[in-house]
Design a protein around this motif. Structure first.
Motif, PDB file in Angstrom:
ATOM      1  N   ARG A 752      43.829  37.214  55.685  1.00  0.00           N
ATOM      2  CA  ARG A 752      42.547  37.213  54.964  1.00  0.00           C
ATOM      3  C   ARG A 752      42.654  38.153  53.775  1.00  0.00           C
ATOM      4  N   TYR A 753      42.393  37.633  52.597  1.00  0.00           N
ATOM      5  CA  TYR A 753      42.419  38.434  51.373  1.00  0.00           C
ATOM      6  C   TYR A 753      40.981  38.794  51.023  1.00  0.00           C
ATOM      7  N   ARG A 754      40.703  40.080  50.967  1.00  0.00           N
ATOM      8  CA  ARG A 754      39.355  40.520  50.547  1.00  0.00           C
ATOM      9  C   ARG A 754      39.464  40.972  49.099  1.00  0.00           C
ATOM     10  N   ILE A 755      38.933  40.162  48.233  1.00  0.00           N
ATOM     11  CA  ILE A 755      39.168  40.382  46.799  1.00  0.00           C
ATOM     12  C   ILE A 755      37.880  40.796  46.118  1.00  0.00           C
ATOM     13  N   ARG A 756      37.931  41.930  45.418  1.00  0.00           N
ATOM     14  CA  ARG A 756      36.750  42.356  44.655  1.00  0.00           C
ATOM     15  C   ARG A 756      37.125  42.386  43.182  1.00  0.00           C
ATOM     16  N   VAL A 757      36.302  41.733  42.381  1.00  0.00           N
ATOM     17  CA  VAL A 757      36.607  41.634  40.951  1.00  0.00           C
ATOM     18  C   VAL A 757      35.589  42.460  40.169  1.00  0.00           C
ATOM     19  N   HIS A 758      36.098  43.349  39.301  1.00  0.00           N
ATOM     20  CA  HIS A 758      35.236  44.198  38.476  1.00  0.00           C
ATOM     21  C   HIS A 758      35.311  43.714  37.037  1.00  0.00           C
ATOM     22  N   PRO A 776      49.822  48.677  42.907  1.00  0.00           N
ATOM     23  CA  PRO A 776      49.696  47.775  41.762  1.00  0.00           C
ATOM     24  C   PRO A 776      50.450  46.467  41.992  1.00  0.00           C
ATOM     25  N   VAL A 777      49.868  45.380  41.503  1.00  0.00           N
ATOM     26  CA  VAL A 777      50.516  44.067  41.622  1.00  0.00           C
ATOM     27  C   VAL A 777      50.964  43.641  40.233  1.00  0.00           C
ATOM     28  N   GLU A 778      52.222  43.190  40.149  1.00  0.00           N
ATOM     29  CA  GLU A 778      52.742  42.698  38.858  1.00  0.00           C
ATOM     30  C   GLU A 778      52.386  41.229  38.717  1.00  0.00           C
ATOM     31  N   GLY A 779      51.778  40.833  37.637  1.00  0.00           N
ATOM     32  CA  GLY A 779      51.460  39.412  37.428  1.00  0.00           C
ATOM     33  C   GLY A 779      50.234  38.992  38.218  1.00  0.00           C
ATOM     34  N   PRO A 780      49.787  37.737  37.986  1.00  0.00           N
ATOM     35  CA  PRO A 780      48.520  37.302  38.579  1.00  0.00           C
ATOM     36  C   PRO A 780      48.628  36.755  40.007  1.00  0.00           C
ATOM     37  N   VAL A 781      49.872  36.622  40.534  1.00  0.00           N
ATOM     38  CA  VAL A 781      50.019  36.051  41.886  1.00  0.00           C
ATOM     39  C   VAL A 781      50.168  37.192  42.895  1.00  0.00           C
ATOM     40  N   LEU A 782      49.302  37.168  43.905  1.00  0.00           N
ATOM     41  CA  LEU A 782      49.343  38.234  44.903  1.00  0.00           C
ATOM     42  C   LEU A 782      50.548  38.048  45.806  1.00  0.00           C
ATOM     43  N   PRO A 783      51.170  39.147  46.223  1.00  0.00           N
ATOM     44  CA  PRO A 783      52.234  38.993  47.223  1.00  0.00           C
ATOM     45  C   PRO A 783      51.644  38.450  48.526  1.00  0.00           C
ATOM     46  N   ILE A 784      52.471  37.792  49.333  1.00  0.00           N
ATOM     47  CA  ILE A 784      51.978  37.283  50.622  1.00  0.00           C
ATOM     48  C   ILE A 784      51.568  38.483  51.478  1.00  0.00           C
ATOM     49  N   CYS A 785      50.378  38.441  51.978  1.00  0.00           N
ATOM     50  CA  CYS A 785      49.859  39.551  52.785  1.00  0.00           C
ATOM     51  C   CYS A 785      50.470  39.466  54.183  1.00  0.00           C
ATOM     52  N   SER A 786      51.115  40.539  54.606  1.00  0.00           N
ATOM     53  CA  SER A 786      51.807  40.459  55.901  1.00  0.00           C
ATOM     54  C   SER A 786      50.945  40.997  57.041  1.00  0.00           C
ATOM     55  N   LYS A 787      49.733  41.408  56.751  1.00  0.00           N
ATOM     56  CA  LYS A 787      48.839  41.898  57.800  1.00  0.00           C
ATOM     57  C   LYS A 787      47.722  40.863  58.013  1.00  0.00           C
ATOM     58  N   ALA A 788      46.823  41.199  58.902  1.00  0.00           N
ATOM     59  CA  ALA A 788      45.709  40.272  59.121  1.00  0.00           C
ATOM     60  C   ALA A 788      44.782  40.249  57.904  1.00  0.00           C
ATOM     61  N   VAL A 789      44.572  41.432  57.314  1.00  0.00           N
ATOM     62  CA  VAL A 789      43.637  41.530  56.194  1.00  0.00           C
ATOM     63  C   VAL A 789      44.261  42.356  55.077  1.00  0.00           C
ATOM     64  N   CYS A 790      44.151  41.913  53.847  1.00  0.00           N
ATOM     65  CA  CYS A 790      44.577  42.724  52.707  1.00  0.00           C
ATOM     66  C   CYS A 790      43.409  42.888  51.751  1.00  0.00           C
ATOM     67  N   GLN A 791      43.327  44.079  51.182  1.00  0.00           N
ATOM     68  CA  GLN A 791      42.228  44.401  50.273  1.00  0.00           C
ATOM     69  C   GLN A 791      42.742  44.326  48.837  1.00  0.00           C
ATOM     70  N   VAL A 792      42.086  43.554  48.018  1.00  0.00           N
ATOM     71  CA  VAL A 792      42.569  43.376  46.647  1.00  0.00           C
ATOM     72  C   VAL A 792      41.470  43.793  45.664  1.00  0.00           C
ATOM     73  N   GLU A 793      41.834  44.614  44.692  1.00  0.00           N
ATOM     74  CA  GLU A 793      40.886  44.993  43.639  1.00  0.00           C
ATOM     75  C   GLU A 793      41.405  44.413  42.331  1.00  0.00           C
ATOM     76  N   VAL A 794      40.525  43.799  41.583  1.00  0.00           N
ATOM     77  CA  VAL A 794      40.928  43.136  40.337  1.00  0.00           C
ATOM     78  C   VAL A 794      40.007  43.613  39.219  1.00  0.00           C
ATOM     79  N   TRP A 795      40.593  43.920  38.059  1.00  0.00           N
ATOM     80  CA  TRP A 795      39.770  44.316  36.912  1.00  0.00           C
ATOM     81  C   TRP A 795      39.957  43.301  35.790  1.00  0.00           C
ATOM     82  N   LEU A 796      38.846  42.899  35.205  1.00  0.00           N
ATOM     83  CA  LEU A 796      38.900  42.062  34.008  1.00  0.00           C
ATOM     84  C   LEU A 796      38.665  42.947  32.794  1.00  0.00           C
TER      85      LEU A 796
END
Ligand code: NOJ
Length: 802
Positions: A752-758, A776-796
């Motif tokens: 489960r990817y929990r993504i918050r966009v600012h 930090p993530v390089e590029g727009p593709v998220l790495p495959i999350c290897s846990k049950a839940v990953c928290q993602v923060e995104v800034w525009l």
């Protein structure tokens, strides 16, 4: 929601129900209650049909097409006060009294109707348990008066029993083959037909067999009388509003082997003041081959309110699990309700029902559409990959060795071949979508038979599709139109055979792009090159001779005559060739932007962009059905919602979030006054009448439309911008600039990817920074999350992340 829509109903505060408190809606507002095998429609007033497996061959109850009111007959319970003789129904119709007393609620997999009339409160909940081939009508009666009450109840259904079309056109003969019998030991009615047609549509040549089901109708209280023939229950010159048998209280209690077959069960109840009594009517089927062994268990299941409550709970949990795959929280409340619930719900219903049962599709004239089903895959790849896989294999079996596919088919192997130029290419969409979601390359090695013998892997099927399309190119290297492309009503472009589809070319390019990428992903580099060569050949003309100065033309007719061009009086511009030019990326960015600007200038209305303009007002046999249709409706210049989803997608691809969202909002089913819109404000319709017709704003063909699946995925994948790729989940939002923040939760490949966009700078797109679990993530593709839940923060912001 605007005021008038609220007059008939509104979403519950949590968005999970649509509550109709004025049940006299302009048209029946329906819901679907069903499982994998048993299907039932139910309107706010109790109307609807039931069928097993498919609505043509497995029709249990009858639908009298275009009846008045339009949702007759249905699943009715009459309530009669034995002291006064007054009677009403648990749903407002069919008796039609006390309209203001009723409230109808559509939820996920159930519909509930309540009313308090003459001191009796009734609440009936219709639903289909997750596994059994039956439906439950769970009625609870409460005596809110201060005196004991003596009531009789009459549960009522009108049977069809087998082949719905034969029943409709051959009723006078058909009624000699019905059997309805009451089994007093089991307290149940059983009904069947002694012949059945499954192969073809002939009424003259029956197969030598009986319908393969017994229908049953039962109730959990002792039946005091029953009726099996409509003529005896309703009486002559009457209808369901006031059946003679309810008025007199007399039912014949005779079995029947002739006439219009019905099931009517009478029970007698007394209720003390404050007394409450649950009543469970159930309608279902038992396969004939297992009738003797299974009938007792089928009839005796769900006899207690506790059983029914547990079964309903299971239905609710099933839907909750489905919705959990994607959760959104945006600044727009309607967007949240539609994307969290009603759009995926509608998309799943359309996927499961297959566009063959509604008050617009009667399930008698067409099977499942190949292209429709291929697109409906979009509804479920996120939530039910197994079902998506099965559907792809089913579609593969509808393909011939040369890559041609049945335009329509039934699950048991019958189909209809037409000459639409786009059908088989949709297979590429379905397969690539599935593999992007799952990474399951093994699908490509699955073997499936071809419809004309032999078998091949799914790769073989995909290659056959490409070959078939390649063999069908005209002088401009564009698909020969034949009897239509996605637009079924452009069916004689260029007369018999001389037209070419520009949209078809764009679609072909888009599908080849997808296929090339898939080939690259699985290491089939030679095939990627082959696909790219073919794509370039088609693309070249699209970007040159198909450009009309400010937009792309729609087609070439005989002698190269342009259709959808500034040279034409009607149909000067079509939506699909602008949006798909962008989707297929057939041109340089300025032209693509110009094409979509032309959409805004020439096609946009209060209800969204039209499919074409100006609408055709003169019949042109070299274009076809579209020109024979009333202007402003259907494909002739209405807002055709399915196609509007592609305009939104195109605007997202152009990074114009404000415009994309403006179209999205206009299309929301609750955006228009209900008296104008007429149909359900909680689901999309096929089209909304445009400003080229006096009934502008009137929608039609609700529920069973590809709009839902596409709108869902365009909004999640491209507006909110969280979409699957072969390599991971990509984040690339294109939003209205006034959204400062939003979040999306999405399940992808088991995590489960929990993504918050600012969006602090108020931009429409451009990801500048991403962090996943603080890294930090390089590029727009998220790495495959290897846990049950990953928290993602995104800034525009202003600087783009490449
Ligand atoms: C309805 C059909 O089901 C769909 O396949 C088609 O693309 C649209 N009509 C547009 O003509």
């Amino acid at each position: 929601m605007r005021e008038n829509a609220v007059r008939y109903g509104q979403f519950s505060p949590d968005g999970k129900e649509f509550v109709i408190d004025n049940v006299a809606t302009p048209t029946p507002w329906i819901n679907y209650i069903y499982n994998d095998r048993y299907f039932s429609t139910i309107s706010n007033n109790g109307g609807g049909i039931s069928y097993v497996q498919n609505p043509l061959h497995g029709r249990i109850t009858r639908y009298r097409i275009n009846d008045v009111p339009p949702d007759r007959p249905g699943k009715y319970v009459y309530i009669k006060d034995e002291e006064t003789g007054d009677f009403w129904s648990a749903t407002w119709q069919p008796v039609g009294k006390n309209q203001k007393a009723y409230q109808a609620v559509h939820g996920f997999g159930y519909t509930r109707v309540s009313a308090e009339i003459n001191g009796i409160f009734s609440e009936i909940t219709y639903f289909v348990p997750v596994a059994q081939t039956q439906e439950i009508w769970h009625l609870v009666l409460t005596n809110r008066s201060n005196r004991p009450r003596s009531l009789s109840l009459f549960g009522y259904v009108e049977f069809c029993l087998g082949h719905a079309l034969v029943d409709l056109i051959n009723q006078a003969d058909d009624q000699h083959f019905n059997r309805v019998v009451f089994d007093s030991r089991l307290n149940a009615l059983f009904a069947t037909k002694t012949y059945w047609i499954t192969e073809g549509l002939s009424t003259q040549q029956q197969e030598n067999k009986a319908w393969d089901q017994w229908a049953f109708f039962t109730v959990n209280h002792p039946v005091s009388a029953y009726e099996t023939r409509r003529e005896r229950f309703l009486g002559a010159y009457r209808n369901e509003n006031a059946p003679e048998a309810v008025e007199t209280g007399r039912l014949s209690s005779q079995d029947s082997d002739f006439g219009n077959a019905v099931g009517a069960l009478k029970i007698d109840l007394t209720l003390p003041p404050g007394g409450r009594i649950p009543v469970l009517f159930r309608l279902g089927v038992i396969p004939k081959e297992r009738f003797e062994s299974d009938k007792q268990a089928a009839v005796q299941a769900f006899r207690t309110p506790e059983d029914a409550a547990t079964a309903l709970q299971a239905v609710t949990e099933k839907w909750e699990r489905f919705f959990q795959h994607v959760r959104v929280n945006t600044p727009d409340a309607d967007t949240n309700i539609f994307l969290n619930y009603w759009t995926p719900y509608q998309a799943k219903v359309a996927f499961d029902v297959g566009r063959v049962a509604s008050f617009y599709y009667w399930g008698i004239s067409r099977g499942f559409g190949f292209r429709d089903m291929a697109q409906d895959i979009l509804a479920i790849t996120i939530s039910d990959v197994q079902k998506a896989r099965e559907r792809i294999l089913l579609l593969a079996r509808q393909m011939f060795r040369n890559g041609r596919v049945y335009h329509h088919f039934y699950r048991d192997g019958q189909g209809e071949l037409t000459r639409h130029c786009d059908d088989s290419l949709w297979f590429i969409l379905a397969v690539t979508e599935y593999i992007q979601e799952t990474g399951d390359k093994a699908l490509l090695q699955e073997e499936e038979p071809f419809a004309d013998g032999g078998k091949g892997t799914l790769w073989d099927h995909l290659k056959a599709v490409v070959r078939y399309a390649e063999d069908n190119l005209g002088p401009h290297h564009l698909p020969i139109f034949g009897r239509g492309d996605w637009n079924d009503t452009l069916d004689y472009i260029g007369g018999e055979d001389e037209g070419e589809s520009v949209w078809g070319g764009m679609f072909y390019v888009a599908m080849l792009n997808r296929l090339g990428e898939l080939a690259h992903f699985v290491g089939e580099t030679a095939f990627t090159r082959e696909v790219e060569r073919l794509r370039d050949r088609i693309q070249q003309n699209l970007n040159t001779v198909c450009w009309d100065g400010k937009w792309f033309i729609r087609a070439f007719g005989a002698d190269g005559k342009k259709i959808g061009s500034k040279e034409n009086r009607a149909g000067r511009i079509f939506l699909n060739t602008q949006s798909w030019a962008v989707i297929a990326s057939v041109s340089e960015p300025e032209k693509l932007r110009q094409a979509m600007d032309s959409v805004r200038i020439h096609l946009d209305t209060d209800f969204g962009p039209k499919l074409c303009a100006p609408a055709f007002r003169e019949i042109d046999p070299n274009i076809g059905l579209i020109t024979r249709c009333v202007p402003g409706k259907k494909e002739n210049g209405a807002v055709f919602c399915h196609a509007t989803t592609w305009a939104i997608l195109a605007e997202c691809l152009l990074k114009r979030g404000d415009q994309a969202f403006a179209y999205y909002k206009k299309l929301l089913p609750n955006a228009v006054d209900s008296d104008q819109f007429r149909v359900e404000p909680y689901v999309y319709s096929q089209y909304i009448t445009s400003n080229e017709h006096p009934t502008a704003g009137m929608a039609s063909h609700s529920w069973q439309t590809g709009t839902a699946a596409w709108m869902y995925r365009v909004a999640i994948d491209y507006m909110l911008g969280v979409r699957p790729t072969y390599w991971g989940l990509r984040v690339d939002p294109v939003i209205p600039s006034d959204w400062q923040e939003f979040s999306v939760e999405r399940v992808f490949r088991g995590a489960r990817y929990r993504i918050r966009v600012h969006n602090p700078g108020g931009v429409e797109s451009r990801v500048t920074r991403i962090q996943m679990d603080g890294q930090p993530v390089e590029g727009p593709v998220l790495p495959i999350c290897s846990k049950a839940v990953c928290q993602v923060e995104v800034w525009l912001g202003q600087m783009r992340l490449e």
